[in-house]
Design a protein around this motif. Structure first.
Motif, short mmCIF file in Angstrom:
data_model
loop_
_atom_site.label_atom_id
_atom_site.label_comp_id
_atom_site.label_asym_id
_atom_site.label_seq_id
_atom_site.Cartn_x
_atom_site.Cartn_y
_atom_site.Cartn_z
N GLY A 83 0.84 -1.18 0.00
CA GLY A 83 0.00 0.00 0.00
C GLY A 83 0.89 1.25 0.00
O GLY A 83 2.11 1.13 0.00
N ARG A 84 0.37 2.43 -0.02
CA ARG A 84 -1.00 2.80 0.23
C ARG A 84 -1.94 2.32 -0.87
O ARG A 84 -3.13 2.12 -0.60
CB ARG A 84 -1.09 4.33 0.39
CG ARG A 84 -2.40 4.89 0.71
CD ARG A 84 -2.41 6.41 0.95
NE ARG A 84 -1.53 6.87 2.00
CZ ARG A 84 -1.65 8.08 2.58
NH1 ARG A 84 -2.64 8.89 2.21
NH2 ARG A 84 -0.79 8.46 3.50
N TYR A 85 -1.44 2.14 -2.10
CA TYR A 85 -2.30 1.58 -3.14
C TYR A 85 -1.61 0.36 -3.73
O TYR A 85 -0.61 0.47 -4.44
CB TYR A 85 -2.60 2.60 -4.26
CG TYR A 85 -3.78 2.15 -5.09
CD1 TYR A 85 -5.06 2.58 -4.79
CD2 TYR A 85 -3.62 1.24 -6.14
CE1 TYR A 85 -6.17 2.13 -5.52
CE2 TYR A 85 -4.71 0.78 -6.86
CZ TYR A 85 -5.98 1.23 -6.55
OH TYR A 85 -7.07 0.76 -7.25
N ALA A 86 -2.14 -0.83 -3.39
CA ALA A 86 -1.62 -2.06 -3.97
C ALA A 86 -1.84 -2.05 -5.47
O ALA A 86 -2.82 -1.50 -5.97
CB ALA A 86 -2.32 -3.27 -3.35
N ASN A 87 -0.90 -2.71 -6.19
CA ASN A 87 -0.93 -2.77 -7.65
C ASN A 87 -0.53 -1.42 -8.25
O ASN A 87 0.10 -0.61 -7.60
CB ASN A 87 -2.30 -3.25 -8.16
CG ASN A 87 -2.15 -4.20 -9.35
OD1 ASN A 87 -1.51 -3.87 -10.33
ND2 ASN A 87 -2.78 -5.36 -9.26
N ARG A 88 -0.93 -1.16 -9.48
CA ARG A 88 -0.35 -0.06 -10.25
C ARG A 88 -1.30 1.13 -10.40
O ARG A 88 -2.51 0.96 -10.53
CB ARG A 88 0.06 -0.57 -11.64
CG ARG A 88 1.15 -1.62 -11.58
CD ARG A 88 1.33 -2.35 -12.89
NE ARG A 88 2.45 -3.30 -12.79
CZ ARG A 88 2.32 -4.56 -12.35
NH1 ARG A 88 1.13 -5.02 -11.98
NH2 ARG A 88 3.37 -5.35 -12.29
N LEU A 112 3.92 1.50 -8.32
CA LEU A 112 3.53 0.14 -7.97
C LEU A 112 3.58 -0.05 -6.46
O LEU A 112 4.57 0.30 -5.81
CB LEU A 112 4.47 -0.86 -8.65
CG LEU A 112 4.32 -2.34 -8.25
CD1 LEU A 112 2.98 -2.88 -8.73
CD2 LEU A 112 5.47 -3.17 -8.80
N HIS A 113 2.50 -0.60 -5.89
CA HIS A 113 2.46 -1.00 -4.48
C HIS A 113 2.88 0.12 -3.53
O HIS A 113 3.63 -0.10 -2.58
CB HIS A 113 3.33 -2.24 -4.25
CG HIS A 113 2.85 -3.48 -4.93
ND1 HIS A 113 1.51 -3.76 -5.11
CD2 HIS A 113 3.55 -4.52 -5.48
CE1 HIS A 113 1.39 -4.92 -5.73
NE2 HIS A 113 2.60 -5.40 -5.97
#
Length: 365
Positions: A83-88, A112-113
């Motif tokens: 996180g704070r935002y998982a993935n792209r 990313l992540h």
């Protein structure tokens, strides 16, 4: 049997120190069957998980390192809270409430992540360690306003609980002091035959998603479409070996990702926790069922393990030696309104509860 003998155990010890001197704790949770999970405060990460096969033999089914230094030297998200935002997020940009934000970039032109220093690289505070029928550990991290470009001070709690029926539950809760975006998940690399045992291509996987969110190129940013899996290598609605269709050269998505590395559409919105994946190793009989209420599941087949990673017990990890299952929001949701919303406002609570249930298939070898 005395009640004390039936109780689970929870112990904490130092796992080492970061370069700037921060102490990293490792907490061992053990149930009455000898199943044990080790969780470290660096990245609120699952460092190991020992579960039995059909003959009762325990093996560690989580890839990683024996020492903290391995995690510090190589950012591979082994077992980590991302996180704070998982993935792209495409180009590290998004707009929230009419204001544009720029995030730190760490995968070519994208974020990313969580960016260059996501939650996987932070030392979390151990708040509570509990023994008893369900041994657990709770950790906290406070991400300040502007951290990696994200707005709002975000307070996150990660709780790992091991039950006596061999379930490991990870609960993520987060609150913010001003509007932000949040998407937390866990990035454990699984091999149900045991880490270091070789390929997972013969392990069977079921994902109940009826569509994927395809990507436009090797940068793995979604196009915004949702494409049905029927008749494609991405159809895991009936369990099949991970490797059965992975070499299908007619699949552009497989070529982009060097294997499976894409988001499955489980629902169009957040719902009550349900089975989002089931994996089974036919040799050991180990079965893992994953539960979550998030609408998406990123499935990654360990494509970039390239033989240069020396993990636990000097095991070399090679391509296809593990798989990752990340229940989460869809990738790049802030830039695709049709994907839903990642917005968290003050007074709201973000939740992602992921349950890994372990069992045995006694019908195999």
């Amino acid at each position: 049997m005395p009640l004390a003998a039936m109780a689970g155990q929870a112990t904490s010890a130092s796992f080492g120190h970061t370069a700037d001197g921060q102490d990293v704790q490792i907490v061992t949770l053990t149930n009455s069957h000898g199943v044990r999970a080790r969780v470290m405060s660096y990245g609120a990460s699952l460092q190991s998980l020992w579960v039995p096969d059909r003959n009762g033999k325990l093996a560690d089914v989580v890839l990683g390192y024996d020492t903290l230094q391995g995690y510090l030297d190589h950012r591979q998200y082994f077992g980590a809270t991302v996180g704070r935002y998982a993935n792209r997020i495409a180009h590290g940009k998004f707009t929230l409430d009419g204001k544009s934000y720029r995030l730190s970039l760490n995968e070519g032109p994208n974020s990313l992540h969580g960016g260059a220093k996501g939650f996987d690289m932070r030392v979390w505070k151990v708040l509570d360690v509990k023994a008893g029928a369900q041994p657990s550990v709770t950790m906290e991290y406070v991400s300040t306003d502007g951290d990696q470009g994200y707005p709002g001070t975000l307070t996150i709690k990660a709780n790992y609980t091991l039950s006596d029926d061999n379930q490991l539950k990870i609960s993520y809760l987060a609150t913010t002091d001003k509007p932000t975006i949040v998407n937390l998940s866990n990035h454990t690399y699984w091999n149900l035959a045991g880490e270091g045992s070789g390929t997972v291509m013969d392990q069977a996987l079921m994902i109940p998603g009826d569509a994927i969110t395809p990507v436009s190129d090797a940068a793995a940013i979604p196009t915004g479409q949702m494409v049905p899996v029927a008749g494609t290598p991405y159809d895991f609605r009936m369990a099949k070996p991970i490797g059965r269709d992975i070499r299908d050269g007619s699949s552009q998505q497989l070529l982009f990702g060097h294997g499976y590395d894409m988001n499955w559409v489980l629902s169009r919105k957040e719902i009550e926790p349900h089975v989002v994946a089931r994996a089974e190793d036919p040799q050991s009989g180990r079965v893992m069922t994953v539960w979550s209420g998030k609408p998406g599941l990123q499935f990654y087949s360990g494509n970039f393990l390239d033989g240069t990673t020396v993990g636990k017990d000097h095991h070399v990890y090679r391509q296809g030696d593990a798989f990752v299952l990340e229940p989460q929001l869809f990738p790049d949701t802030p830039n695709h309104p049709d994907f839903g919303s990642a917005r968290l406002a003050p007074g709201q609570i973000y939740r992602n509860v992921i349950v890994y249930r372990f069992g045995i298939d006694h019908t195999g070898k």
